[in-house]
Write an enzyme that holds these catalytic residues in place. Structure first.
Site, PDB file in Angstrom:
ATOM      1  N   LYS A 191      23.274   6.732  57.686  1.00  0.00           N
ATOM      2  CA  LYS A 191      24.424   7.143  58.494  1.00  0.00           C
ATOM      3  C   LYS A 191      24.215   8.537  59.090  1.00  0.00           C
ATOM      4  CE  LYS A 191      28.499   7.127  60.362  1.00  0.00           C
ATOM      5  NZ  LYS A 191      29.822   6.967  59.769  1.00  0.00           N
ATOM      6  N   LYS A 237      33.121  16.815  60.258  1.00  0.00           N
ATOM      7  CA  LYS A 237      32.726  16.603  58.867  1.00  0.00           C
ATOM      8  C   LYS A 237      31.303  16.059  58.792  1.00  0.00           C
ATOM      9  CE  LYS A 237      33.545  12.917  57.174  1.00  0.00           C
ATOM     10  NZ  LYS A 237      32.873  11.634  56.950  1.00  0.00           N
TER      11      LYS A 237
END
Lengths: 297, 297
Positions: free
Chosen positions: A174, A242
């Protein structure tokens, strides 16, 4: 592992809510929990049971899916008071579909293993639009046998489902994904702004360049929205900030130079400072427009 | 405008040669010219007539296509001794499919107009592989009526064919394209290197992320080659360096900040210094590997 029809779902935000609804539509029995009660209404109407804590979710589920924002959130949900660890049963599976740090993933997996439970890290790519359509890309880390048993669940939520490797490798995948997403978007924005300032018709440009070597998911889905000045989120700036922190952390740990990625990150910082956290990442163009004193039109 | 079956083709390099062959296969009568004689052999075998100068090409053609490297090359071909301008007939069309500066395009178009001839700027995207398949993306600037008349020719060479706007706008569109191409490739390289150094299996990562928001032509076509360490050119570093110069020039003229684009450019400079000009642009990874003292594997 037994029956896997009873699913717990924690985290009903922009991604989690449509995913949970797709699971209900596929016939799974859902117990849901969200920190803020207000978001569970539509799930209850669809037939989900409401739990009062992550612990209660795990007591009533064979598989517990978490889809929250950040490493500390997942940590709290698993290890905190009334957390998953207190309620999870031997041979249950927790699937964390949030994007968090690979190291936190390994820690939590170990704690769950001590209880006889398994954990998969299974972050997703594809935006809230893909969450709604059930066409997410899902990158899974953890035991391959556990992955195989959970495959029907993944197939309800996504289209491209890949077992990447052992625990944590879904999260590493990811990070790679987000490095490419952010840099591709940054390039799309710089290209469109150059075109705009040169006086070219961007609708025509869009039609031409999506047919060639410049094409990307970012260009097709966000470039088109930038041209229409549609900043509704498929993925918010806040969540990207984030992810950027996780990328920065990985780059630092590995001492890996990532020049383009680090430049793109500065512009996401700028968007945060401008208070645009809830907008879609395509608002990147706004930070670029500000330093260039020009606008895409 | 009359018959448009007789086409002149100047520039038989990595892109021009397969394009010329596709025109012959479609039934056009071709007269070709290349600075270096050696490259014309395969065209002669396919039935093309060989001219001794651009002037001779233009004397024998209704449409003259140029597909060379850079602004000075096209300038020389059109305005130089024995150039196109000396031979072109009233109502002939020159189609420049090279990638050159929009301002040079406007100059040449004006000179041809003085002779009663028209010019279209029609740069392409999609690499030599797309040139072979006849699936190029073609972005065209110039008079719309002239564009319409040339459409059958474009349709032989490409799949996505768009009239972008007046003279020069095809070239502006190509600059936008190349900004996005270069930045997207840079991001793909940074992402893959992060994954590799983190120890993840890149074949699995590739499979997963091509299904989501990170996907792009660059990832699919060049990311896959980087993983296999295949550096054969679909588009050479040398040509990209020329396009980078055009982008830099445009950015400077417009005083437009292009932070990510300018960083990516430094790495193409590095590849040039390393003598990798004839390799594919995916060799970008090599410059990144060098500063990171690590390798994609």
């Amino acid at each position: 592992m037994g029956d896997m029809q009873r699913i717990g779902f924690i985290g009903l935000g922009i991604m989690g809510k449509p995913m949970a609804l797709n699971l209900i539509a596929a016939g799974y029995i859902l117990t849901v929990y969200n920190r803020t009660r207000i978001k569970t209404g539509v799930l209850e109407q669809a037939g989900a049971k409401l739990a009062s804590s992550p612990k209660q979710v795990s007591e009533n589920s064979d598989v517990i899916i978490t889809m929250v924002s950040d490493s500390p959130d997942v940590q709290e949900i698993v290890l905190g008071n009334d957390g998953i660890l207190e309620g999870i049963r031997h041979s249950s599976v927790m699937i964390d579909m949030s994007t968090i740090s690979p190291s936190m993933t390994k820690t939590l997996s170990q704690r769950l293993a001590e209880k006889g439970a398994s954990m998969l890290d299974a972050p997703v790519s594809g935006s809230s639009w893909a969450a709604e359509d059930g066409t997410l890309s899902i990158m899974v880390g953890g035991d391959k046998e556990v992955f195989q048993k959970c495959l029907p669940i993944f197939e309800t939520l996504g289209k491209t489902i890949v077992h990447i490797g052992p625990t944590g490798m879904g999260q590493v995948c990811k990070l790679v994904n987000q490095v490419i997403v952010a840099g591709t978007l940054a390039s799309v924005c710089e290209g469109l702004l150059l075109g705009s300032k040169s006086g070219v018709n961007l609708d025509n440009v869009f039609q031409a360049i999506t047919g060639g070597a410049a094409n990307s998911w970012q260009l097709e889905n966000l470039g088109s929205r930038i041209i229409k000045r549609d900043f509704a989120p498929g993925f918010t700036v806040k969540l990207m900030l984030k992810d950027q922190r996780l990328i920065n952390q990985a780059s630092e740990e590995l001492e890996l130079p990532m020049p383009v990625s680090s430049i793109a990150r500065q512009f996401f910082y700028a968007l945060g400072q401008k208070g645009l956290g809830e907008e879609g990442t395509q608002s990147y163009i706004k930070a670029l427009e500000e330093i260039g004193e020009t606008e895409v039109k």
